[in-house]
Scaffold this active site. Structure first.
Site, PDB file in Angstrom:
ATOM      1  N   HIS A  59       0.813  -1.215   0.000  1.00  0.00           N
ATOM      2  CA  HIS A  59       0.000   0.000   0.000  1.00  0.00           C
ATOM      3  C   HIS A  59       0.846   1.265   0.000  1.00  0.00           C
ATOM      4  O   HIS A  59       0.404   2.316  -0.473  1.00  0.00           O
ATOM      5  CB  HIS A  59      -0.934   0.003   1.211  1.00  0.00           C
ATOM      6  CG  HIS A  59      -1.957  -1.088   1.170  1.00  0.00           C
ATOM      7  ND1 HIS A  59      -2.788  -1.365   2.233  1.00  0.00           N
ATOM      8  CD2 HIS A  59      -2.279  -1.983   0.198  1.00  0.00           C
ATOM      9  CE1 HIS A  59      -3.570  -2.384   1.919  1.00  0.00           C
ATOM     10  NE2 HIS A  59      -3.275  -2.773   0.691  1.00  0.00           N
ATOM     11  N   PHE A 114      -0.971  -8.083   5.079  1.00  0.00           N
ATOM     12  CA  PHE A 114       0.363  -7.497   4.961  1.00  0.00           C
ATOM     13  C   PHE A 114       0.383  -6.160   4.214  1.00  0.00           C
ATOM     14  O   PHE A 114       1.356  -5.848   3.526  1.00  0.00           O
ATOM     15  CB  PHE A 114       1.321  -8.485   4.289  1.00  0.00           C
ATOM     16  CG  PHE A 114       1.184  -9.885   4.786  1.00  0.00           C
ATOM     17  CD1 PHE A 114       1.258 -10.164   6.142  1.00  0.00           C
ATOM     18  CD2 PHE A 114       0.926 -10.935   3.914  1.00  0.00           C
ATOM     19  CE1 PHE A 114       1.107 -11.471   6.612  1.00  0.00           C
ATOM     20  CE2 PHE A 114       0.775 -12.233   4.386  1.00  0.00           C
ATOM     21  CZ  PHE A 114       0.857 -12.497   5.737  1.00  0.00           C
ATOM     22  N   CYS A 115      -0.654  -5.354   4.361  1.00  0.00           N
ATOM     23  CA  CYS A 115      -0.750  -4.065   3.674  1.00  0.00           C
ATOM     24  C   CYS A 115      -0.504  -4.228   2.171  1.00  0.00           C
ATOM     25  O   CYS A 115       0.089  -3.356   1.521  1.00  0.00           O
ATOM     26  CB  CYS A 115       0.231  -3.050   4.264  1.00  0.00           C
ATOM     27  SG  CYS A 115      -0.213  -2.535   5.934  1.00  0.00           S
ATOM     28  N   ALA A 116      -0.959  -5.349   1.649  1.00  0.00           N
ATOM     29  CA  ALA A 116      -0.910  -5.626   0.206  1.00  0.00           C
ATOM     30  C   ALA A 116      -2.178  -6.398  -0.135  1.00  0.00           C
ATOM     31  O   ALA A 116      -2.130  -7.490  -0.697  1.00  0.00           O
ATOM     32  CB  ALA A 116       0.341  -6.417  -0.154  1.00  0.00           C
TER      33      ALA A 116
END
Length: 454
Positions: free
Chosen positions: A129, A375-377
Site C-alpha cells: 500500500h 500485509f498491507c498488500a
C-alpha cells in the site's frame, strides 16, 4: 540449490549480531524460551553495530544546521556525511539527491507531491500500500498481477505504449515482494519505462536489507527504503534519485530548513525563496539519530559483504522451503512460481487453520514471532488466495472458524541476524501444529487471536 548445498558453500557467513537475540519470552504451556524473531519484513531488529554507533554519538547530540556550537557543528557534519554514506550504499549517480524522510511510505508520498502537472502513474496491483496508494492526485493506471517476470515487462510495455508520450509518466515497482519475497525484474522494467519516455521509482523496502541495490546498474530514477527494515531503528527513511522533479516541486513541508530567505511584503504577505537541494523537502529539525542509524547500517552491511549475507539467507530460505514442503497441509504463496528467486520472506496458509489462529499458536506455544493478515498488500494477497474482492476479511481479524477458509495468510521473514535455531524451531512448530493441533485454547479479542486464559 538445496539448503545442504548452500551450507557447504564457504561464502555462507555467520549471522550478524542483533539486539534482542538473547531475549526470553514466556510460553503459555509453561517455561520460557529465547524469542525467535521471524518478522523481519515488518521491522528488523537493530544491528548491534548500529546500536553501539548511536550510543557512542548520543552524548554529542546537538541541533543540526545553523548552530554555532561544537555539538551542533559535529551533528551537522554527521548528518551530511550520512547522506554521502547512503549515496555510496545505493551507488547513486553524480547529481542525485538523497532526501531523508520518515519511512518508505513517507518517501513515496513526497515523490507523489513532486510529480509534474499531468503526470501519469503506472503501478501493479501487487504493490504494498505504501507504493500503491500515494498517487491518488495523479492519473493512475493499475496493472494486473503478472504470472511471470516476463509478463510483468510485457504488461508495462503495453500500458506505456498507448499513453501520450508528450506528457510525464512514472512507473512505481517493488524490488522484492513483502508477501512472497519474490524478486521483480527491476532492470527490465526500468528499460521499458525509459524506452517509452517514463521514469521509474523503486520501492526497495524489502530489497535493500537483503540484496545490494545499485541505482546505476538498475537504471532507476529514484529508490525509496526504510531504516527500520534495514536494521536501523528511530524512524527514518530515504528517497534518493534525480534532483529535477524534487527541486522544481513545492516543498513537501513548509517551514524552517526548507527556506533560504523569507521576507515580508508591503501587502502583508511573505515572499519565500526555497532551497533547491535536499533541504527543500527536509523542513523542521531532522532526525539526526535516525539518519545516523541508517548510515551505520549501510556501512555494517557493506563491510560484512552482501555475497556472504545473500548466501546465508538463501541457505535459510532453503531450510524453510524444504521444511514446509514436507507438510501436506501447507501451501506457500507465489506469484511467479516455486523456482522464482526470492529474499527471506515467505507467506503461506495451512489447511484447516485460520491464519491468525496459527500465528497465535506459534507465538504462545513456541515463542516464535511471525505476521498474519494481508500485509498491507490486500489486492495481492487476495489474488494469491483466490478470494473474491467482496469477501469479508481484514488484516489480523480471525473471524473464520477453525477449518473454514482463511482470508488471511501467515508470513515468516528473516535476514542477516537470524540464527539456524530460529528457523529450525519454526519448521518443527509448523509440522507439530499441522499434525497435532494447538495445545491451548484461543479466542478473539479486539480483532486478534489470543490464548484463552479464562
Amino acid at each position: 540449490m538445496s539448503a545442504a548445498a548452500v551450507a557447504a558453500d564457504q561464502s555462507v557467513c555467520a549471522p550478524l549480531p542483533v539486539l534482542g537475540r538473547d531475549v526470553t519470552v514466556p510460553l503459555v504451556t509453561g517455561g520460557e524460551v529465547t524469542y525467535a524473531a521471524l518478522d523481519y519484513a515488518a521491522s528488523a531488529p537493530a544491528l548491534q553495530r548500529v546500536w553501539d554507533d548511536v550510543a557512542a554519538y548520543a552524548p554529542y547530540y546537538g541541533s543540526v544546521h545553523r548552530g554555532a556550537g561544537y555539538l551542533s557543528q559535529l551533528s551537522t557534519d554527521l548528518f551530511e556525511n550520512s547522506r554521502t554514506v547512503v549515496a555510496e550504499f545505493l551507488d547513486c549517480r553524480d547529481g542525485d539527491q538523497v532526501v531523508f524522510t520518515r519511512s518508505t511510505t513517507d518517501s513515496l508520498n513526497l515523490l507523489a507531491r513532486a510529480l509534474p502537472a499531468g503526470c501519469e502513474v503506472f503501478v501493479f496491483e501487487t504493490e504494498h500500500h505504501a507504493s500503491l496508494l500515494p498517487w491518488q492526485d495523479a492519473r493512475v493506471t493499475f496493472l494486473d498481477a503478472p504470472p511471470t517476470p516476463a509478463r510483468a515487462v510485457e504488461t508495462l510495455e503495453r500500458a506505456l505504449a498507448v499513453r501520450d508520450p508528450r506528457g510525464p509518466a512514472l512507473v512505481c515497482v517493488t524490488g522484492a515482494s513483502n508477501v512472497t519475497g519474490e524478486l521483480w525484474p527491476v532492470r527490465e522494467l526500468a528499460a521499458a519505462a525509459h524506452a517509452h519516455g517514463a521514469r521509474i521509482v523503486l520501492d526497495a523496502a524489502q530489497l535493500a536489507p537483503h540484496h545490494p541495490v545499485s541505482v546505476k546498474e538498475l537504471d532507476v530514477d529514484w529508490v525509496a527504503f526504510s531504516g527500520h527494515k534495514l536494521y536501523a531503528p528511530f524512524g527514518s527513511g530515504v528517497l534518493a534519485g534525480r534532483a529535477d522533479w524534487l527541486s522544481e516541486a513545492d516543498p513537501y513541508l513548509a517551514g524552517g530548513g526548507a527556506s533560504r530567505k523569507v521576507a515580508r511584503r508591503t501587502d502583508g504577505g511573505v515572499d519565500v525563496e526555497w532551497h533547491t537541494t535536499a533541504a527543500r523537502h527536509e523542513a523542521g529539525s531532522p532526525n539526526v539519530i535516525g539518519v545516523y542509524a541508517i548510515a551505520s547500517a549501510c556501512k555494517a552491511l557493506s563491510e560484512a559483504g552482501f555475497d556472504g549475507l545473500v548466501a546465508r539467507e538463501q541457505y535459510l530460505v532453503g531450510k524453510v522451503r524444504e521444511g514446509l514442503a514436507e507438510v501436506p497441509e501447507v501451501r506457500v504463496l507465489s506469484l511467479f512460481g516455486d523456482e522464482a528467486p526470492r529474499v527471506g520472506v515467505l507467506s503461506f496458509v495451512v489447511r484447516g487453520w485460520n491464519s491468525s489462529h496459527f500465528a497465535a499458536a506459534l507465538s504462545a506455544e513456541y515463542g516464535i514471532g511471525v505476521r498474519d493478515g494481508l500485509f498491507c498488500a490486500h489486492p495481492l494477497v487476495r489474488t494469491l488466495l483466490g478470494s473474491d474482492p467482496q469477501d469479508v476479511g481484514e488484516c489480523g481479524a480471525p473471524e473464520a472458524a477453525p477449518g473454514e477458509k482463511s482470508l488471511n495468510a501467515i508470513r515468516v521473514s528473516f535476514g542477516a541476524g537470524t540464527p539456524d535455531e530460529h528457523v529450525d524451531r519454526f519448521v518443527r512448530a509448523v509440522k507439530e501444529l499441522a499434525r497435532d493441533g494447538a495445545k491451548w485454547n484461543y479466542r478473539t479479542e479486539d480483532g486478534r487471536c489470543v490464548p484463552d486464559r479464562g
